[in-house]
Design an enzyme around this catalytic site. Structure first.
Site, PDB file in Angstrom:
ATOM      1  N   GLY A  68       2.022   9.536  -5.375  1.00 43.23           N
ATOM      2  CA  GLY A  68       0.815   9.189  -4.627  1.00 43.23           C
ATOM      3  C   GLY A  68       0.650  10.042  -3.382  1.00 43.23           C
ATOM      4  N   ASP A  69       1.758  10.311  -2.692  1.00 42.13           N
ATOM      5  CA  ASP A  69       1.716  11.172  -1.506  1.00 42.13           C
ATOM      6  C   ASP A  69       1.273  12.581  -1.888  1.00 42.13           C
ATOM      7  OD1 ASP A  69       2.870   8.920  -0.349  1.00 42.13           O
ATOM      8  OD2 ASP A  69       4.896   9.719  -0.579  1.00 42.13           O
TER       9      ASP A  69
END
Length: 311
Positions: free
Chosen positions: A252-253
């Protein structure tokens, strides 16, 4: 410049044990030490994609020094504030067979004065035209309102704010009108109070968050791909690339970093979504945060017109 704030970074220690026996002495087959923290991951990925970024936050003691050395080895720019008498936390991740167990450290206690000094320096460091990413959970020693307090400091200034948080913390930031939020389908389900699995459902949920203040809403849906609702109300979708998922940590990052890099490199939301999806997927298909060439390969599979665009 894109600045990332990680208030409680970590050194992640991953151990792999083939024949784990609870209550006994076990010997690891492999072990790795890597920098940990959402903002830390984003600065690493942005740097690999050629976008100027710097990681900000707190460190303490020998473990904090170790974190800085790990970041230096990865050529990750950072300016981390040292806390006297404190230790940067260590997060343990145990891989045993088909199971993964995590024990995350508590992290340092940040005094009110240290926090105030940090925020004051932050407002002086970030200039008009910069982007500021507030990422991850808030340590127990820090007021839960800290992200909102930081955003207020930049009121009226030309600074793009990205809020990458979850649950109540994110819900309370919507009224601050962040430039971008990126929930996954589980986090979006929690915010909307219903189960969300498909791209159609995700766009409906994104519209609800948009109405509550979020300017751009990017939703990751694992195998279902991703959707983007822009501040102009335009919707974009992308399917998930083919590949074997090896690692969910940092995916997600990586997507947030790829999306912001896409805006810088290509200047349009659709291309940014493509690069964000490619970056998140490349990390998911790798043992750790993806390298630039891995991202480029997936980007080309999603959009052949982007061949060699990351060179």
């Amino acid at each position: 410049m894109i600045y990332t704030v990680t208030l409680n970074p970590a050194v992640d220690c991953a151990l792999s044990v083939t024949d784990y026996r609870e209550g006994r002495v076990n010997r690891a087959d492999s072990e790795t030490l890597t920098p940990g923290g959402k903002g830390i991951n984003m600065t690493i990925m942005l740097t690999r994609l050629g976008i100027p970024s710097k990681a900000l936050g707190f460190i303490g003691g020998d473990t904090g020094n170790l974190l800085c050395r790990l970041l230096d080895r990865m050529s990750c720019p950072h300016s981390l504030t040292e806390l006297d008498g404190q230790l940067t936390r260590i997060n343990m991740k145990l891989h045993a067979g088909d199971t993964e167990t995590e024990v995350n450290g508590k992290g340092p206690d940040i005094s009110p004065q240290a926090l105030e000094d940090f925020v004051n320096n932050l407002t002086e460091t970030v200039s008009d035209g910069d982007t500021l990413i507030l990422a991850g959970s808030v340590p127990s020693s820090v007021p839960q309102s800290i992200y909102k307090d930081i955003i207020k400091r930049f009121g009226g200034r030309n600074v793009r704010i990205i809020a990458d948080a979850s649950g109540k913390l994110l819900a309370e930031l919507l009224e601050m009108c962040p430039f971008l939020i990126k929930p996954n389908n589980f986090e979006l389900s929690e915010l909307c109070g219903r189960e969300i699995n498909t791209r159609t459902e995700a766009l409906e949920g994104a519209r609800e968050l948009h109405e509550k203040g979020a300017r751009n809403v990017l939703v990751s849906l694992a195998g279902e791909g991703a959707v983007l609702l822009t501040e102009e109300g335009k919707c974009y979708e992308t399917s998930a690339p083919e590949g074997t998922v090896k690692n969910s940590v940092g995916a997600g990052d990586s997507m947030v970093a790829g999306f912001l890099a896409g805006l810088e490199l290509y200047g349009d939301y659709e291309s940014a979504l493509m690069l964000g999806t490619a970056s998140g997927s490349a990390t998911a298909f790798s043992d750790s945060l993806a390298e630039k060439h891995e991202i480029a390969d997936i980007l080309y599979s999603l959009d052949p017109t982007k061949k060699n665009s990351l060179n």
